[in-house]
Design a protein around this motif. Sequence first.
Motif, mmCIF file in Angstrom:
data_model
loop_
_atom_site.group_PDB
_atom_site.id
_atom_site.type_symbol
_atom_site.label_atom_id
_atom_site.label_comp_id
_atom_site.label_asym_id
_atom_site.label_seq_id
_atom_site.Cartn_x
_atom_site.Cartn_y
_atom_site.Cartn_z
ATOM 1 N N GLU A 265 -25.220 -15.123 -17.639
ATOM 2 C CA GLU A 265 -23.908 -15.553 -18.092
ATOM 3 C C GLU A 265 -23.649 -16.974 -17.595
ATOM 4 O OE1 GLU A 265 -19.786 -13.988 -16.743
ATOM 5 O OE2 GLU A 265 -20.453 -12.706 -18.416
ATOM 6 N N GLN B 70 -18.348 -25.697 -17.955
ATOM 7 C CA GLN B 70 -17.452 -26.331 -16.992
ATOM 8 C C GLN B 70 -16.859 -27.644 -17.467
ATOM 9 O OE1 GLN B 70 -19.853 -26.469 -13.424
ATOM 10 N NE2 GLN B 70 -19.185 -24.415 -12.842
ATOM 11 N N LEU C 211 -22.890 -26.960 -17.438
ATOM 12 C CA LEU C 211 -22.803 -25.552 -17.068
ATOM 13 C C LEU C 211 -22.790 -25.525 -15.550
ATOM 14 C CD1 LEU C 211 -25.393 -24.136 -19.611
ATOM 15 C CD2 LEU C 211 -22.940 -24.427 -19.903
ATOM 16 N N SER C 212 -22.923 -24.381 -14.924
ATOM 17 C CA SER C 212 -22.824 -24.307 -13.472
ATOM 18 C C SER C 212 -23.832 -25.202 -12.761
ATOM 19 C CB SER C 212 -22.977 -22.868 -13.011
ATOM 20 O OG SER C 212 -24.203 -22.338 -13.456
ATOM 21 N N LYS D 68 -14.607 -26.024 -22.845
ATOM 22 C CA LYS D 68 -14.521 -25.848 -21.392
ATOM 23 C C LYS D 68 -13.839 -24.525 -21.076
ATOM 24 C CE LYS D 68 -12.607 -27.911 -17.240
ATOM 25 N NZ LYS D 68 -11.902 -29.052 -16.654
ATOM 26 N N GLY D 69 -14.443 -23.766 -20.152
ATOM 27 C CA GLY D 69 -13.894 -22.483 -19.735
ATOM 28 C C GLY D 69 -14.466 -21.296 -20.482
ATOM 29 N N ASP D 70 -15.065 -21.542 -21.646
ATOM 30 C CA ASP D 70 -15.680 -20.450 -22.398
ATOM 31 C C ASP D 70 -16.923 -19.949 -21.678
ATOM 32 O OD1 ASP D 70 -13.735 -20.651 -24.338
ATOM 33 O OD2 ASP D 70 -14.994 -21.740 -25.772
ATOM 34 N N VAL D 71 -17.234 -18.679 -21.865
ATOM 35 C CA VAL D 71 -18.381 -18.038 -21.217
ATOM 36 C C VAL D 71 -19.293 -17.494 -22.303
ATOM 37 C CG1 VAL D 71 -19.090 -16.155 -19.680
ATOM 38 C CG2 VAL D 71 -16.995 -17.449 -19.193
ATOM 39 N N GLU E 273 -20.761 -20.317 -17.715
ATOM 40 C CA GLU E 273 -19.443 -20.812 -18.040
ATOM 41 C C GLU E 273 -19.552 -22.311 -18.313
ATOM 42 O OE1 GLU E 273 -14.987 -21.546 -16.183
ATOM 43 O OE2 GLU E 273 -16.355 -20.196 -15.137
ATOM 44 N N THR F 18 -23.575 -15.748 -22.898
ATOM 45 C CA THR F 18 -24.776 -15.193 -22.279
ATOM 46 C C THR F 18 -25.994 -15.730 -23.004
ATOM 47 O OG1 THR F 18 -23.586 -13.195 -21.681
ATOM 48 C CG2 THR F 18 -25.990 -13.058 -21.674
ATOM 49 N N MET G 266 -24.033 -21.565 -27.403
ATOM 50 C CA MET G 266 -22.763 -22.149 -26.965
ATOM 51 C C MET G 266 -22.109 -23.061 -28.001
ATOM 52 S SD MET G 266 -23.947 -24.885 -24.071
ATOM 53 C CE MET G 266 -25.377 -25.934 -24.297
#
Length: 155
Positions: A148, A152, A99-100, A138-141, A150, A143, A133
Amino acid sequence: MTAQKDPGARKKSIIDSLMSLEAQELEAAQAHHEAFQKESQLDDREGHDKDDIAASRESADLAAAFDGPVHAHHAKIDVIENTDFGLTDTVQPGAVVRLSDRCFVVCVSTTRFDADGETYMGISTQSPIYLAMAGMQKGDVFTHNGTEFEIQEVL
C-alpha cells in the motif's frame, strides 16, 4: 521533494536533471556506436586475413547493436521535450509524484537520478505503478504488488 523552493522552480530543476540524464545517456550510446562503427572499417590494404575480417564484422555487429539505444534515447528526449510539465495536483503525464520512499517523474522510464538532494526515477505511462496511481491526488492510497502506498505530493 524538499519544501525549500517554490514548487515551479523545484519541478523545473527536476525536469532539467531528467533531460540532462537522457542527454548523457544519448551521448554515451552515440560514442559507443561511433567507436564500433570506426573499428568495423578495414584499412586500405589489399589483403586482409580472416582475423581482420572477423574483427571488422564483430565491430559492425556491435555498432548495429548500439544503434537501437541511440534511437531509444532520441525518442525519450523527444517525449520529454513534448510533455507538459506544468504544475498539477493529479498524477498524470508530466507529474512529479512522491510516495513514502520514492519519487517519480511520469514521462519516460529512466535510471535513478538526483535533483536538489532527492533521488528520482522516470516512469512511463505504461508502467504498472503509474497505471495503479493514474488520476489520483495527494493523500490518495493505492496498492501495487501487494504494498500500500500513499501519495504524499504531486507537482
